[in-house]
Design an enzyme around this catalytic site. Structure first.
Site, PDB file in Angstrom:
ATOM      1  N   LYS A 155      75.288 -24.476  95.165  1.00 26.62           N
ATOM      2  CA  LYS A 155      75.349 -24.066  93.769  1.00 26.62           C
ATOM      3  C   LYS A 155      74.222 -24.767  93.027  1.00 26.62           C
ATOM      4  O   LYS A 155      74.287 -25.942  92.721  1.00 26.62           O
ATOM      5  CB  LYS A 155      76.711 -24.431  93.162  1.00 26.62           C
ATOM      6  N   LEU A 222      91.045 -35.198  98.461  1.00 24.93           N
ATOM      7  CA  LEU A 222      90.524 -36.179  99.423  1.00 24.93           C
ATOM      8  C   LEU A 222      89.350 -35.608 100.215  1.00 24.93           C
ATOM      9  O   LEU A 222      89.194 -35.897 101.411  1.00 24.93           O
ATOM     10  CB  LEU A 222      91.632 -36.660 100.370  1.00 24.93           C
ATOM     11  N   GLU A 228      74.683 -38.758  94.556  1.00 27.79           N
ATOM     12  CA  GLU A 228      73.465 -39.455  94.140  1.00 27.79           C
ATOM     13  C   GLU A 228      73.328 -39.205  92.655  1.00 27.79           C
ATOM     14  O   GLU A 228      73.009 -38.098  92.224  1.00 27.79           O
ATOM     15  CB  GLU A 228      72.245 -38.944  94.917  1.00 27.79           C
TER      16      GLU A 228
END
Length: 480
Positions: A155, A222, A228
């Site tokens: 995306k 989970l 980043e």
């Protein structure tokens, strides 16, 4: 619903329009990726690597067209876009070759028993990517994920949807159906993708606010993640720093390339007080040589506009607040004569003197062409000030004594510390990149970057329990 993307250099120009993928479209893409993944994982590693090299060959034939599209949608100057696309092709080949080297089962058969270690892909990887380096930051996720046997749904940012989609479509053309797909959209599309139960791993690059949302969605199910996030990178120039033209040129572009809109750009510069005046003179002279701002498509321009009106307003406000608080701003570089600043989201590059560490321009990640320059008396002081704040992506130490620079670098709270350079001139494919503190977790580049996309699984037959063994003497944890 559709999204139009303007050219930040010429806001009256529409680069293109994309359809926002809703939950149904996202679900269909994840379903195709899930269906394709088992077969893709069974493809032998050498064959996967061969297909990725074939995909790199395919993309290389259209590098220039992709770079021009990127320059128009992001405002990043055309030579930098060409370099990014070429490097992304290199990254794809690196992932293919590194997988062939690393994805080898390791087996030990000795007196302690028989031990097998193997690497297993996660399954479907959702990659949510930013606008400032749209192609390479996507490929740093896509290449390793595909090479290790995962399938991927990407995306892109709505601020840079076109170049990356074209690049990835060309890669997907050489792969099995469903192995690599792109869904366009906004934050709702990202949420539908990251939160989909068919996604097995998430990889994201972007700002802290979006990272929190991505991390929260992944955490609910989970789903393992690689984040980043932003950085407020300090550069520390010691008393013995070499301030020659080459170093000053590197410093200027480390701070102002892509208008400072780079997570690992120099965001705050600390220089020993004995070299402060000399540094300012050096930076101004370097900017005259290498920093020309204007339309990203114009020849000779090395710094384009900011990506949006909102970004330009935010950085301009930070600059005004600093000057209003008593700081002194020095405009640097040259304006391209053929550029009309009124047509785009332009902000001239500035050095800012006289700020304090608590000023927003220093304490926050400004993400723009405004660089605060601060002085220090002692190295301990510089380290303390550089380590302040919640972010810890990159940093740099500049010194004529490399050993001393490395010693100081060990004490910096940064995931990646450069020595005598900063930003992309200091990166290497063999060197893992990522942050500490609130700059995220996980690594890209290096062996570690590829191994982020696999799980190490073990088969173990302890020696005493193998056929013919006595059943005695097994290695055990102590009791009692």
């Amino acid at each position: 619903m559709r999204l139009a993307r303007e050219n930040p250099s010429r806001t009256d120009e529409c680069v293109g329009v994309v359809e926002i993928a809703d939950a149904a479209v996202v679900g269909a893409a994840v379903g195709r990726a899930s269906a394709a993944q088992p077969a893709w994982a069974r493809v032998p590693v050498p064959e996967r690597s061969r297909l990725l090299h074939a995909a790199a060959d395919r993309v290389a034939s259209e590098q220039d067209a992709i770079a021009e599209l990127m320059a128009r949608e992001t405002g990043k100057v055309l030579p930098d876009c060409r370099g990014e696309v070429a490097f992304a092709v290199t990254v794809l080949r690196w992932a293919a070759d590194t997988a062939a080297r690393l994805l080898v089962d390791r087996e030990v058969d000795d007196d302690l028993g028989r031990l097998l270690l193997r690497h297993r892909p996660y399954g479907v990887v959702a990659a949510v990517t930013p606008w400032n380096a749209p192609v390479v930051l996507a490929v740093l996720k896509v290449g390793p994920a595909l090479a290790t046997g995962n399938t991927v749904v990407v995306k892109p940012s709505p601020l840079a949807p076109f170049a990356v989609a074209r690049f990835l479509d060309l890669v997907a053309d050489r792969l099995p159906d469903g192995a690599l797909q792109v869904v366009q959209g906004d934050a709702t599309t990202s949420a539908a993708l990251v939160g989909h139960p068919g996604v097995d791993r998430v990889a994201f690059t972007g700002g802290e606010a979006a990272g929190r949302a991505i991390g929260e969605l992944a955490g609910r199910s989970l789903t393992p993640s690689l984040l980043e996030l932003g950085g407020n990178d300090p550069a520390i120039l010691l008393a013995d720093v070499v301030l020659d033209d080459a170093a000053m040129d590197r410093m200027v572009m480390a701070a102002f390339a892509t208008s400072g809109q780079v997570c690992m750009a120099v965001k705050r510069l600390y220089v020993h007080r004995s070299r402060h005046a000399e540094l300012i003179d050096g930076l101004r002279a370097a900017a005259d040589r290498v920093l020309c701002w204007g339309d990203a498509m114009h020849p000779g321009v090395t710094m384009g506009p900011l990506v949006s009106a909102a970004a330009a307003c935010r950085v301009g406000d930070l600059l005004e607040r600093a000057v209003g608080g008593g700081a002194y701003a020095i405009r640097i570089g040259r304006q391209d004569d053929a550029t009309d600043p009124g047509r785009g989201h332009y902000l001239a590059p500035h050095l800012v003197l006289g700020t304090g560490d608590d000023d927003a321009l220093v304490a926050e990640e400004q993400f723009g062409p405004v660089l605060p320059v601060l002085s220090f008396r002692t190295e301990e002081e510089a380290l303390t000030r550089a380590n302040s704040g919640d972010l810890g992506l990159g940093a740099s130490v500049w010194s004529a004594d490399e050993d001393h620079a490395f010693d100081l670098a060990r004490r910096l709270d940064a995931g990646f510390t450069f020595v005598n350079t900063h930003n992309r001139t200091g990166l290497a494919l063999r060197a893992p990149f990522g942050g500490v503190k609130r700059s995220g977790w996980g690594r890209e580049y290096g062996d570690e970057g590829l191994l982020e996309h696999v799980q190490t699984c073990v088969v173990h037959a302890p020696g005493p329990f193998r056929p013919g063994g006595t059943g005695l003497g097994a290695t055990a944890y102590p009791t009692g």
